[in-house]
Design a protein around this motif. Structure first.
Motif, PDB file in Angstrom:
ATOM      1  N   ALA A 121       0.832  -1.206   0.000  1.00 45.49           N
ATOM      2  CA  ALA A 121       0.000   0.000   0.000  1.00 45.49           C
ATOM      3  C   ALA A 121       0.865   1.255   0.000  1.00 45.49           C
ATOM      4  O   ALA A 121       0.619   2.209  -0.749  1.00 45.49           O
ATOM      5  CB  ALA A 121      -0.935  -0.005   1.212  1.00 45.49           C
ATOM      6  N   LEU A 122       1.893   1.243   0.833  1.00 45.90           N
ATOM      7  CA  LEU A 122       2.803   2.392   0.926  1.00 45.90           C
ATOM      8  C   LEU A 122       3.467   2.661  -0.427  1.00 45.90           C
ATOM      9  O   LEU A 122       3.530   3.810  -0.885  1.00 45.90           O
ATOM     10  CB  LEU A 122       3.856   2.092   1.991  1.00 45.90           C
ATOM     11  CG  LEU A 122       4.572   3.238   2.682  1.00 45.90           C
ATOM     12  CD1 LEU A 122       3.602   4.254   3.267  1.00 45.90           C
ATOM     13  CD2 LEU A 122       5.483   2.689   3.776  1.00 45.90           C
ATOM     14  N   ARG A 123       3.928   1.603  -1.095  1.00 49.18           N
ATOM     15  CA  ARG A 123       4.598   1.765  -2.392  1.00 49.18           C
ATOM     16  C   ARG A 123       3.640   2.290  -3.462  1.00 49.18           C
ATOM     17  O   ARG A 123       4.005   3.161  -4.269  1.00 49.18           O
ATOM     18  CB  ARG A 123       5.184   0.424  -2.840  1.00 49.18           C
ATOM     19  CG  ARG A 123       6.490   0.041  -2.161  1.00 49.18           C
ATOM     20  CD  ARG A 123       7.693   0.766  -2.746  1.00 49.18           C
ATOM     21  NE  ARG A 123       7.796   0.583  -4.194  1.00 49.18           N
ATOM     22  CZ  ARG A 123       8.321  -0.461  -4.788  1.00 49.18           C
ATOM     23  NH1 ARG A 123       8.841  -1.447  -4.073  1.00 49.18           N
ATOM     24  NH2 ARG A 123       8.370  -0.547  -6.110  1.00 49.18           N
ATOM     25  N   LEU A 124       2.423   1.768  -3.486  1.00 51.61           N
ATOM     26  CA  LEU A 124       1.464   2.212  -4.502  1.00 51.61           C
ATOM     27  C   LEU A 124       1.067   3.669  -4.276  1.00 51.61           C
ATOM     28  O   LEU A 124       0.928   4.442  -5.234  1.00 51.61           O
ATOM     29  CB  LEU A 124       0.229   1.311  -4.492  1.00 51.61           C
ATOM     30  CG  LEU A 124       0.438  -0.120  -4.989  1.00 51.61           C
ATOM     31  CD1 LEU A 124      -0.861  -0.913  -4.898  1.00 51.61           C
ATOM     32  CD2 LEU A 124       0.972  -0.159  -6.420  1.00 51.61           C
ATOM     33  N   VAL A 130      -5.602   3.909  -3.278  1.00 48.39           N
ATOM     34  CA  VAL A 130      -5.655   2.588  -2.647  1.00 48.39           C
ATOM     35  C   VAL A 130      -6.839   2.495  -1.700  1.00 48.39           C
ATOM     36  O   VAL A 130      -7.054   3.382  -0.858  1.00 48.39           O
ATOM     37  CB  VAL A 130      -4.349   2.278  -1.874  1.00 48.39           C
ATOM     38  CG1 VAL A 130      -4.446   0.932  -1.148  1.00 48.39           C
ATOM     39  CG2 VAL A 130      -3.153   2.281  -2.826  1.00 48.39           C
ATOM     40  N   ILE A 131      -7.617   1.418  -1.846  1.00 51.13           N
ATOM     41  CA  ILE A 131      -8.653   1.072  -0.870  1.00 51.13           C
ATOM     42  C   ILE A 131      -8.133  -0.161  -0.144  1.00 51.13           C
ATOM     43  O   ILE A 131      -7.794  -1.169  -0.774  1.00 51.13           O
ATOM     44  CB  ILE A 131     -10.009   0.744  -1.548  1.00 51.13           C
ATOM     45  CG1 ILE A 131     -10.477   1.925  -2.389  1.00 51.13           C
ATOM     46  CG2 ILE A 131     -11.054   0.373  -0.514  1.00 51.13           C
ATOM     47  CD1 ILE A 131     -10.201   1.748  -3.864  1.00 51.13           C
ATOM     48  N   GLY A 132      -8.038  -0.086   1.172  1.00 47.14           N
ATOM     49  CA  GLY A 132      -7.511  -1.188   1.958  1.00 47.14           C
ATOM     50  C   GLY A 132      -8.594  -1.869   2.775  1.00 47.14           C
ATOM     51  O   GLY A 132      -9.456  -1.205   3.349  1.00 47.14           O
ATOM     52  N   ARG A 178       1.361   4.308   9.179  1.00 51.25           N
ATOM     53  CA  ARG A 178       2.359   4.898   8.284  1.00 51.25           C
ATOM     54  C   ARG A 178       1.713   5.605   7.094  1.00 51.25           C
ATOM     55  O   ARG A 178       2.334   6.480   6.486  1.00 51.25           O
ATOM     56  CB  ARG A 178       3.319   3.818   7.769  1.00 51.25           C
ATOM     57  CG  ARG A 178       4.179   3.191   8.853  1.00 51.25           C
ATOM     58  CD  ARG A 178       5.095   2.138   8.272  1.00 51.25           C
ATOM     59  NE  ARG A 178       4.370   0.953   7.803  1.00 51.25           N
ATOM     60  CZ  ARG A 178       4.892   0.020   7.009  1.00 51.25           C
ATOM     61  NH1 ARG A 178       6.120   0.156   6.548  1.00 51.25           N
ATOM     62  NH2 ARG A 178       4.186  -1.027   6.655  1.00 51.25           N
ATOM     63  N   PHE A 179       0.455   5.238   6.754  1.00 55.04           N
ATOM     64  CA  PHE A 179      -0.163   5.842   5.564  1.00 55.04           C
ATOM     65  C   PHE A 179      -1.667   6.061   5.710  1.00 55.04           C
ATOM     66  O   PHE A 179      -2.315   6.500   4.758  1.00 55.04           O
ATOM     67  CB  PHE A 179       0.098   4.959   4.334  1.00 55.04           C
ATOM     68  CG  PHE A 179      -0.314   3.517   4.511  1.00 55.04           C
ATOM     69  CD1 PHE A 179      -1.617   3.107   4.270  1.00 55.04           C
ATOM     70  CD2 PHE A 179       0.613   2.569   4.922  1.00 55.04           C
ATOM     71  CE1 PHE A 179      -1.990   1.790   4.438  1.00 55.04           C
ATOM     72  CE2 PHE A 179       0.244   1.244   5.086  1.00 55.04           C
ATOM     73  CZ  PHE A 179      -1.060   0.856   4.844  1.00 55.04           C
ATOM     74  N   ALA A 180      -2.226   5.784   6.882  1.00 49.87           N
ATOM     75  CA  ALA A 180      -3.688   5.854   7.054  1.00 49.87           C
ATOM     76  C   ALA A 180      -4.257   7.234   6.741  1.00 49.87           C
ATOM     77  O   ALA A 180      -5.412   7.353   6.296  1.00 49.87           O
ATOM     78  CB  ALA A 180      -4.072   5.433   8.468  1.00 49.87           C
ATOM     79  N   ASP A 186      -5.081   9.707  -0.569  1.00 48.46           N
ATOM     80  CA  ASP A 186      -5.505   8.733  -1.574  1.00 48.46           C
ATOM     81  C   ASP A 186      -5.733   7.339  -0.995  1.00 48.46           C
ATOM     82  O   ASP A 186      -5.826   6.357  -1.734  1.00 48.46           O
ATOM     83  CB  ASP A 186      -4.470   8.650  -2.702  1.00 48.46           C
ATOM     84  CG  ASP A 186      -4.399   9.931  -3.508  1.00 48.46           C
ATOM     85  OD1 ASP A 186      -5.448  10.563  -3.696  1.00 48.46           O
ATOM     86  OD2 ASP A 186      -3.285  10.303  -3.935  1.00 48.46           O
ATOM     87  N   TYR A 187      -5.821   7.267   0.350  1.00 46.78           N
ATOM     88  CA  TYR A 187      -6.029   5.964   0.985  1.00 46.78           C
ATOM     89  C   TYR A 187      -7.360   5.922   1.734  1.00 46.78           C
ATOM     90  O   TYR A 187      -7.702   6.856   2.458  1.00 46.78           O
ATOM     91  CB  TYR A 187      -4.899   5.623   1.971  1.00 46.78           C
ATOM     92  CG  TYR A 187      -5.070   4.252   2.593  1.00 46.78           C
ATOM     93  CD1 TYR A 187      -4.776   3.104   1.859  1.00 46.78           C
ATOM     94  CD2 TYR A 187      -5.564   4.106   3.885  1.00 46.78           C
ATOM     95  CE1 TYR A 187      -4.964   1.843   2.398  1.00 46.78           C
ATOM     96  CE2 TYR A 187      -5.752   2.846   4.435  1.00 46.78           C
ATOM     97  CZ  TYR A 187      -5.452   1.715   3.681  1.00 46.78           C
ATOM     98  OH  TYR A 187      -5.654   0.472   4.230  1.00 46.78           O
ATOM     99  N   THR A 188      -8.108   4.838   1.549  1.00 41.48           N
ATOM    100  CA  THR A 188      -9.351   4.596   2.279  1.00 41.48           C
ATOM    101  C   THR A 188      -9.242   3.241   2.954  1.00 41.48           C
ATOM    102  O   THR A 188      -8.864   2.257   2.312  1.00 41.48           O
ATOM    103  CB  THR A 188     -10.562   4.573   1.313  1.00 41.48           C
ATOM    104  OG1 THR A 188     -10.631   5.815   0.626  1.00 41.48           O
ATOM    105  CG2 THR A 188     -11.859   4.328   2.078  1.00 41.48           C
TER     106      THR A 188
END
Length: 335
Positions: free
Chosen positions: A17-20, A27-29, A48-50, A54-56
């Motif tokens: 996820a971090l790399r993308l 990214v949807i996690g 680290r990325f929450a 661009d992250y859900t």
């Protein structure tokens, strides 16, 4: 791209996820944050990325059919990486039904989500454990894998068969990646490197199974993630030369592929322990034990297909990977 990652608070999933996100993807996690090991580690990986714009993140179990269906319909991912699974060979001997719920029922829900929402490519985690009783080295995706030695291995082979069916019936491109003993920073506490490090720093004996005669194709997590991304970017294609009269186990007339991701350089367990001793500056006290049920003595990946088709080969030496893990471990636990 818009990418759905299941197991996004996990060891490999969080690194991916971090790399993308770093390269500009959305990214949807999904992660169920179960307590198979300390959930705090999952929360800390996620932290680290929450907050990335661009992250859900969805706290959701793959076995939740309606929840997974709603996720696909709401977020419409273009590509999917399924890394969520009940992990561990030994735990599958104690609690086999956990593997049915997550690895088989849950994976069926992912396949259905991809089928009904025009997903361009599904990449999913398989495992070197699928080779089971096969002793022909190095393990090749073109070898037979009909003799798994644990339900975990059987569930991963089942994923490959289920994916093939969806590729054949619905023209869904699917790629299975057989991971070989992944290790590195933010790793799982149930895996050997984490357990050995904790025990050695506490002055305790480490259990060394098969009397130290294991060989493992230890693969550093960053190398694994690089391989996942390269494969994700190239949806699986049909092999037009495939023949039912002489079937190739690694390809198909359907858009379905499987690949090994390993270091292509097996390491003796005693050499792995020696590298850890060097990184910690401490000798290990060992309890030598027989081979455990469900385990195989050796793993060794033939990665030639990955090299030829994706110009990819793992590059991190075990000594460097272990040193990186030890640095992370000391920092994470304030040692």
């Amino acid at each position: 791209m818009k990418v759905l990652i299941t197991g996004s608070a996990g060891f490999i999933g969080s690194t991916l996820a971090l790399r993308l996100l770093e390269r500009g993807d959305t990214v949807i996690g999904i992660d169920n944050h179960n307590d198979y090991y300390d959930p705090k580690l999952k929360e800390d990986r996620l932290a680290r990325f929450a907050d990335h714009p661009d992250y859900t993140h969805l706290r959701l179990d793959l076995a939740d059919r309606e929840g997974i269906k709603t996720c696909f319909e709401t977020y419409k991912p273009q590509r999917v990486v399924n890394l969520a699974a009940q992990a561990g060979v030994r735990y599958s001997i104690e609690n086999p039904l956990a593997y049915i719920d997550s690895n088989i029922v849950g994976f069926a829900h992912i396949l259905e989500g991809c089928r009904h929402n025009d997903v361009e490519h599904l990449v999913y985690a398989s495992s070197s454990s699928v080779y089971g009783a096969n002793t022909m080295m190095p393990f090749s995706v073109h070898h037979n894998i009909d003799h798994p030695l644990s339900l975990y291995a059987a569930s991963k082979k089942s994923n490959e068969l289920m994916a093939h069916t969806y590729s054949h019936l619905y023209n869904l491109p699917t790629t299975g990646l057989r991971f070989f003993t992944v290790y590195g920073p933010w790793g799982r506490p149930d895996m050997a490197l984490f357990k050995f490090t904790r025990a050695m720093l506490a002055g305790e004996k480490i259990p060394v199974f098969n009397y130290g005669k294991h060989r493992r194709d230890f693969t550093y997590v960053d190398d694994i993630v690089e391989g996942v991304i390269r494969v994700l970017d190239q949806p699986a294609r049909s092999n037009p030369a495939w023949s039912g009269a002489n079937p190739d186990a690694g390809t198909s007339l359907a858009p379905w592929r499987v690949y090994n991701i390993g270091n292509n350089s097996p390491v003796e367990l005693m050499d792995y322990i020696a590298a850890l001793e060097k990184a910690l500056g401490k000798k290990a006290e060992m309890e030598m034990l027989p081979l455990q049920p469900g385990d195989v003595p050796d793993t060794y990946a033939d990665v030639s297909d990955l090299v030829e088709q994706f110009d990819y080969k793992p590059a991190t030496p075990v000594e460097q990977g272990i040193a990186n893990f030890v640095t992370w471990y000391r920092n994470y636990f304030n040692l």
